[in-house]
Design an enzyme around this catalytic site. Structure first.
Site, PDB file in Angstrom:
ATOM      1  CE  LYS A  69       5.057  -5.180  10.264  1.00 47.19           C
ATOM      2  NZ  LYS A  69       5.696  -5.444  11.540  1.00 47.19           N
ATOM      3  CG  ASP A 179      -0.638   7.450  -4.284  1.00 48.26           C
ATOM      4  OD1 ASP A 179       0.246   7.910  -5.041  1.00 48.26           O
ATOM      5  OD2 ASP A 179      -0.378   6.878  -3.211  1.00 48.26           O
TER       6      ASP A 179
END
Ligand code: ADP
Length: 644
Positions: A69, A179
């Site tokens: 997070k 990515d």
């Protein structure tokens, strides 16, 4: 301020307790937080690095990732704000998970580049791993695109330039990102782009040694990754193509209702290129999304593509671009160039003059070599290899049967802003003669496979550089003998001789006044300033469009422009002595038709800027290959339509 904002988000604590540099404050704060009855599992707002004793205050959540997070986190001793990835040990309890995080840290911590999210520090306590990163307050391009739906081409150039710069650095460090996607392009407070998230990054391995699979799912899978042939630098370039496409169109190139079909489209590099895209954008996308990795351009060549060199690349973007489309100003050096020119033209009114640019305002040409070299190395382009792969819609010029979309034009003795072409009789007769010569040749010329042998062409004069600034001043060009001309919007023409001191002025065809730049009649001062700035701009910024040079003429301009005309594919120029030139944008080829010793000569400048000259009479007998013929047909079509 940032610190106070974070603190005020904690209703249970007073600001006084959070003054930075207060000895022992960390301990006190931690204790207070716990005293206030948070469940033990809940993360503390105050986090201490056990190794250094430094205290941080955890702020708002920035986003959620695979393991982590991400929070705003403030160093309480310096008030510096970071983006902190916080990964609970419980999330990475398996050895391979922990290895993944360690690899990400190892790869990322050594990277230092303006367009890579900076890695500041990492530590862990008994609950979590903390990674402190450069804080990008404007979140990511994914967020921006969500608010905007699509981006304009100048914005795409702005972001892509920075992505390519960051990616080039990564590849130089032999790191593959693997990515690249909008969500991994972070944007700082000052709207600078930073490539981030190295969760799937890996060291570049030699082709044979590459791991054939990636653990994790990259967003923009390339055909070779799908086919388990391994991920190379070219696979990152493929992802760039997907990113560019998505930014311009608001949806990814390979999106179907089922995954199997999506994979099939990727494997075949099959996607739609809507006509709303500019030809240059289409060309660049199709080269980035080439099915074969080796056909994709090298990063350096991407930035030299026409998409960048023929369009406006903003130096900066305002923060308003996060939610609404920008209005652009002409960037430097064009901005300062035209600002000074306007100042000279409009004197005291200059502050009121605005320099908004639509994409076609400034079109510098031939800034860079037109083609890509082999994507794996930095060698210059070879005649046969590495041509940008044009999508089906952008092949050769259309033939005479196709309609030509005329964009803009200018003529001597007329006002180019008028849709009517005020035909000067001489311009008309020059055009008519060329039309009948070209038509006669095309109607009678046999087909041939090869280009015939050329002949000597002495002192051909042709346009080597041009700038279209006709939405403000006019059309400027430089001839191969270094004379610079401007056909102004008011229908007058000025030439600056190669000595840069003598100006020839034509209000109408054949009526010439000559003066020196040191003694300019008062009413010409503005135009001469514009002329000089055009000359300077082309000298400083543009490359010659071919290999043919001619002797500087210091006495008299032999050639001056009577009429120019632009379609969406080519620029046509017609000169007083009957010289006729057509430049094709997509491959930089040019056709020049002129007379020498009472004979018509046709010069063809190919994609490599190499010229060959033919007597038109020889072409008539020997014929010419289809690509040259098509260009001649298109040129004829432009001539025919020039007054429509
Ligand atoms: P993942 O690895 O799954 O893509 P991350 O853990 O890298 O996710 O990031 C999760 C979210 O946190 C991102 O989507 C973004 O919104 C936010 N974020 C990550 N890094 C930064 C940063 N440097 N600055 C601001 N926000 C960030």
């Amino acid at each position: 301020m940032e610190l106070l904002r974070n603190i005020s988000q904690q209703p249970t604590n007073s600001n006084r307790m959070y003054e930075p540099n207060q000895p022992g404050s960390c301990e006190l704060r931690r204790k207070r937080t716990e005293d206030h009855g948070h469940a033990p599992a809940e993360m503390s707002k105050i986090i201490t690095d056990p190794a250094t004793g430094k205290c941080y205050c955890r702020g708002k959540v920035l986003g959620k990732g695979g393991f982590a997070k991400c929070y705003e986190m403030t160093d309480l001793s310096t008030s510096k704000v970071y983006a902190a990835k916080i990964i609970p040990h419980t999330r990475v309890s398996k050895p391979h998970q922990r290895e993944k995080i360690d690899r990400e840290i190892e790869l990322h911590r050594v990277l230092h580049h303006k367009h890579i999210v900076h890695f500041y520090h990492h530590f862990e306590d008994k609950d979590n791993i903390y990674i402190l990163l450069e804080y990008c307050s404007r979140r990511s391009l994914a967020h921006i695109l969500k608010a905007r739906k699509v981006l304009t081409e100048p914005e795409v150039r702005y972001y892509l330039r920075q992505i390519v710069s960051g990616l080039k650095y990564l590849h130089e460090q032999e790191i593959l990102h693997r990515d690249l996607k909008l969500g991994n392009f972070f944007v700082s407070e000052s709207m600078e782009l930073k490539v981030g998230d190295f969760g799937l990054a890996a060291k570049l391995e030699p082709a044979g040694n590459r791991r054939k699979t990636i653990c994790g799912t990259p967003n923009y899978l390339s055909p070779e990754v799908l086919n388990k042939q391994g991920h190379g630098c070219e696979s990152d370039v493929w992802a760039l193509g997907c990113v560019m496409y998505t930014m311009l169109l608001g949806r990814p190139p390979f999106e179907t209702t089922n995954l199997k079909e999506t994979y099939r489209c990727i494997r075949e590099a099959r996607y739609a290129l809507p006509s709303s895209l500019s030809p240059q954008a289409k060309q660049l996308i199709s080269s980035l999304l080439a099915k074969t990795p080796e056909d994709r351009p090298h990063l350096d060549h991407i930035l030299r593509h026409d998409f960048f060199s023929q369009g406006f690349v903003p130096e900066r973007l305002p923060a308003s671009c996060c939610h609404s489309a920008p209005e652009f100003h002409v960037s430097s050096p064009a901005k300062s160039f035209f600002k000074k020119a306007a100042a000279a033209l409009f004197g005291g009114k200059r502050d009121k003059v605005k320099y908004y640019e639509t994409l076609s305002d400034v079109r510098p040409c031939y800034l860079t070599p037109p083609s890509f070299s082999s994507p794996q190395d930095g060698r210059p382009p070879s005649p046969s290899a590495g041509r940008p792969v044009a999508p089906a819609t952008e092949g050769l010029p259309p033939t005479t049967r196709d309609t030509i979309r005329l964009i803009v034009r200018g003529s001597l003795g007329s006002c180019s802003s008028s849709s009517e072409c005020l035909e000067d009789s001489t311009t008309g007769s020059v055009a008519e003669t060329i039309t009948s010569v070209l038509r006669g040749c095309l109607e009678n010329m046999p087909k041939a496979d090869d280009i015939p042998n050329g002949t000597e062409c002495s002192n051909l004069q042709w346009v080597t550089k041009w700038v279209d600034y006709s939405n403000k001043y006019g059309f400027g060009y430089q001839l191969s003998d270094h004379i610079v001309g401007v056909l102004f919007n008011n229908g007058t023409h000025m030439s600056l001789l190669a000595d840069k001191k003598t100006v020839h002025y034509y209000a109408e065809l054949g009526q010439c006044s000559v003066f020196s730049t040191s003694d300019v009649p008062e009413h010409f001062v503005g135009q001469v300033t514009v002329l000089k700035y055009f000359a300077h701009y082309m000298e400083e910024n543009l490359m010659d469009g071919g290999d043919l040079v001619s002797q500087p003429d210091t006495h008299m301009p032999r050639l001056y422009l009577l009429q120019w005309l632009k379609s969406d594919r080519a620029l046509m120029m017609l000169f007083n002595d009957g010289t006729f030139q057509v430049n094709f944008y997509h491959d930089h080829t040019k056709i020049i038709l002129c007379t020498q010793r009472e004979e018509y000569m046709l010069t063809y400048i190919n994609e490599e800027r190499v010229s060959s000259t033919f007597r038109l009479s020889s072409l008539l007998t020997s014929g010419c290959p289809a690509d040259l013929r098509q260009r001649m047909e298109y040129s004829l079509n432009m001539l025919l339509q020039r007054c429509n």
